[in-house]
Design an enzyme around this catalytic site. Structure first.
Site, PDB file in Angstrom:
ATOM      1  N   ASP A 206      97.392 -60.635  10.595  1.00 24.03           N
ATOM      2  CA  ASP A 206      98.420 -60.212   9.647  1.00 24.03           C
ATOM      3  C   ASP A 206      97.824 -60.299   8.248  1.00 24.03           C
ATOM      4  O   ASP A 206      97.614 -61.393   7.717  1.00 24.03           O
ATOM      5  CB  ASP A 206      99.657 -61.114   9.747  1.00 24.03           C
ATOM      6  CG  ASP A 206     100.432 -60.887  11.039  1.00 24.03           C
ATOM      7  OD1 ASP A 206      99.821 -60.447  12.031  1.00 24.03           O
ATOM      8  OD2 ASP A 206     101.648 -61.157  11.052  1.00 24.03           O
TER       9      ASP A 206
ATOM     10  N   LYS B 248     104.259 -54.424   8.354  1.00 23.98           N
ATOM     11  CA  LYS B 248     105.116 -55.609   8.383  1.00 23.98           C
ATOM     12  C   LYS B 248     105.778 -55.754   7.025  1.00 23.98           C
ATOM     13  O   LYS B 248     105.144 -55.506   6.003  1.00 23.98           O
ATOM     14  CB  LYS B 248     104.230 -56.820   8.716  1.00 23.98           C
ATOM     15  CG  LYS B 248     104.899 -58.171   8.644  1.00 23.98           C
ATOM     16  CD  LYS B 248     103.973 -59.271   9.193  1.00 23.98           C
ATOM     17  CE  LYS B 248     104.470 -60.654   8.848  1.00 23.98           C
ATOM     18  NZ  LYS B 248     103.565 -61.714   9.277  1.00 23.98           N
TER      19      LYS B 248
ATOM     20  N   LYS C 207     107.073 -54.600  11.980  1.00 24.01           N
ATOM     21  CA  LYS C 207     107.430 -56.011  12.137  1.00 24.01           C
ATOM     22  C   LYS C 207     108.215 -56.495  10.930  1.00 24.01           C
ATOM     23  O   LYS C 207     107.640 -56.733   9.878  1.00 24.01           O
ATOM     24  CB  LYS C 207     106.169 -56.865  12.316  1.00 24.01           C
ATOM     25  CG  LYS C 207     106.445 -58.376  12.358  1.00 24.01           C
ATOM     26  CD  LYS C 207     105.186 -59.188  12.611  1.00 24.01           C
ATOM     27  CE  LYS C 207     105.453 -60.676  12.461  1.00 24.01           C
ATOM     28  NZ  LYS C 207     104.244 -61.486  12.571  1.00 24.01           N
TER      29      LYS C 207
END
Lengths: 284, 337
Positions: free
Chosen positions: B169, B237, B273
């Site tokens: 991430d 995300k 996400k």
């Protein structure tokens, strides 16, 4: 010229706020003679769930306050009740169908009960606790501690005195409560909520639901996050079943009372758990 | 659970196919600033409407299990310890010890230095790129601020991948993005994607955190989403969870629209996400509805949609217990985080 009547639409009291019922339902509250008095919110099981969440969140702060502080906060409520004496008397007179003088005596009694219980806040531990004799170089002390979240079915006939007589003993020790008010006469309960909202009681310590106890009580009795159940006003409900479902999660249960529960230390101690600690004497 | 293997292309390949061979800062800017503006009122109305769907009991039960399968169970605290990571992994493997029918979560999400402990604790349950088991996601590139030199960010990433992270991430450089240096953000993502390459030539899955709470406008969110996809992100995300507001329904809806458009355009599926601020089952179900009605139900799979959350799992477990037993449960009946 005659004035237009302004009937109130009452709401629930959850977490220090006044939400409508999640279900959107209301019901009509009538005077003892059957005339329209007001609209009240009809709480659903989800309102009960929300109230338990609010009560649980308030436990840490309220339990953590000193007994002296809790006493002060509760005593302040008695002062506010005194200030709204006439309003409560009027509501009781119309919804219970008794004379204004009799209603005023009810309010007096309710305030007296509240003050009586408030006084116990910093005293019940000394009376209900113990220094235990042990055969060793230890202090052995037992002290009562609040059990957590208490769900209460308030007495149904006596709308203010009954309500106060079940709320006060539970909160004085540091418990938080979810109380289902009198179904037919909920006005005093909601006026009490208005008093609480302007007092120093933290939001969530006392949560008041109006509506049908028969509908809401089973959800509170089986709720795993409720620690104790006071069935004072559940005389007409299937309270044995409530007791059985409360047993699944080991709740403390008080059984129904006819009329209004008399003020007693027993009601305070009923919602406490005894903690016993050992402490060495060797430093003396 | 299967992870679609990232297309093995040179990381900037998508942009070259989309924008042509002469990929420059200018062509990138022209493309991103040429995207149509977002109708903010319409977007928020649509998100609010999606939040009002009535979900009946059987659907709710399905949704709760689905939510668990989509969770990246996260601990990203300065106070994290190996012990905390081990208990997180234990919870990921057995979310509700009282009900073994509870599905496992998709991944655990930890800081890069905690990856070895997570690998150790997962043991045979670790997917290791097989698509079968629990993934380990590591935040990298100087999370959460992203304020470090590219060299440090790449080392951070490569370190986590070498330690066994299946997913990275990364955060974008919001400062560069907001000052209009799209080329720099693009190059960063391309370089980090390259750093995700394992020795055997496969790539760790790359999730690009836009930190929408700092992007100020929906137009920026749309541009950043395109930029992240063009640069080779496998997932976009919303947030780090360290900035408020974190994930919101309108922002997630917007990102899902971008992903849907990308799919129409190229046939390629990109994941989304939302992370941070989703604490209740009720909220999470709204996200599921939004995914199903925007990108399509095929997105409701761990390789295309995840929740970044920590406290959400407990709430879902309480709801599951409520459905199973018929009465409300309480925090005493789930593990403490």
């Amino acid at each position: 010229m005659s004035r237009l009547a302004v009937p109130k639409t009452y709401k629930l009291y959850i977490g220090g706020k006044f939400p409508r019922s999640e279900s959107g339902r209301t019901y009509e509250v009538a005077t003892a003679k059957g005339a329209f008095l007001a609209n009240a919110a009809k709480a659903s099981r989800k309102d009960a769930r929300d109230a338990v969440v609010a009560a649980r969140a308030a436990v840490a702060g309220w339990t953590g306050a000193t007994g002296y502080n809790r006493g002060q906060v509760l005593y302040r409520i008695a002062e506010l009740l005194e200030g709204r004496h006439a309003q409560f008397a009027g509501e009781i007179a119309s919804s219970e169908g008794i004379s204004l003088a009799a209603a005023a005596r009810e309010v007096d009694a309710a305030i007296d009960v509240w003050v009586w219980y408030a006084g116990w806040a910093d005293k019940y531990v000394q009376v209900a606790g113990n220094g235990n004799p042990v055969s060793g170089p230890y202090f052995n002390l037992s002290t009562p501690e609040p059990t957590g979240v208490v769900a209460i079915v308030a007495p149904q006939a006596s709308s203010l005195l009954g309500l106060v007589s079940v709320i006060a003993p539970a909160v004085v020790t540091g418990n938080t409560v979810v109380v289902v008010a009198s179904e037919t006469a909920p006005l005093s309960a909601i006026s009490l909520a208005e008093v609480l909202a302007t007092s120093d009681v933290p939001g969530g310590v006392i949560n008041i639901l109006t509506g049908s106890p028969a509908e809401i009580a089973p959800w509170l009795a089986s709720h795993a996050d409720v620690n104790a159940l006071d069935l004072a006003g559940a005389e007409r409900l299937d309270w044995v079943d409530l007791q059985i479902s409360a047993a699944d999660t080991l709740k403390r249960v008080l059984t129904p009372v006819t009329g209004v529960p008399a003020p007693s230390l027993d009601r305070i101690v009923a919602f406490t758990e005894t903690k016993t600690v050992w402490h060495t004497k060797s430093l003396i | 659970m299967t992870l679609v293997n990232p297309v093995v292309l040179a990381p900037a390949a998508r942009a070259i196919q989309m924008l042509g061979g002469d990929l420059t800062e200018t062509s990138l800017r022209l493309h991103l600033e040429g995207l149509s503006g977002v109708d903010a009122v319409g977007l928020e109305e649509r998100a609010a409407a999606l939040g009002t769907r009535s979900i009946k009991t059987a659907s709710k039960a399905w949704a709760l299990d689905k939510i668990i399968e989509l969770i990246d169970l996260t601990t990203l605290e300065g106070a994290d310890t190996p012990g905390k990571v081990r208990s997180l992994v234990a919870k990921a493997m057995t979310p509700d010890p009282g009900d073994m029918t509870t599905p496992r979560v998709a991944a655990v999400c930890v800081y890069g230095d905690m990856v070895p402990y997570a690998v150790d604790a997962l043991g045979a349950a670790h997917s290791r790129g097989t698509g079968n088991g629990i993934n380990i996601a590591a935040v990298a590139t100087a999370f959460p601020s992203g304020r470090a030199s590219l060299r440090v960010k790449l080392a951070d990433t490569a370190d986590a991948v070498a330690a066994g992270a299946d997913e990275i991430d990364m955060v974008i450089d919001r400062g560069a993005f907001l000052s209009g240096r799209y080329g720099q953000v693009f190059d960063d993502i391309v370089a980090v994607k390259e750093a995700c390459r394992r020795e055997n030539g496969t790539y760790a899955h790359l999730k690009v955190i836009l930190e929408t709470g700092e992007l100020n406008t929906y137009d920026n969110v749309r541009r950043a989403s395109w930029l992240a996809i063009l640069a080779g992100g496998d997932f976009i995300k919303t947030s780090t969870g360290k900035v408020a507001p974190a994930a919101t329904l309108p922002v997630t809806l917007l990102m899902l629209q971008v992903v849907r458009d990308w799919h129409h355009l190229t046939g390629e599926r990109i994941g989304v996400k939302p992370a941070g601020g989703i604490r209740t089952s009720k909220d999470a179900i709204k996200y599921l509805v939004t995914v199903a009605e925007t990108a399509g139900e095929e997105w409701l799979t761990p390789s295309l949609f995840r929740f970044g959350a920590s406290s959400l799992l407990n709430d879902v477990l309480l709801q599951r217990q409520k459905i199973r037993t018929g009465h409300y449960s309480g925090p005493d009946y789930v593990t403490v985080d």
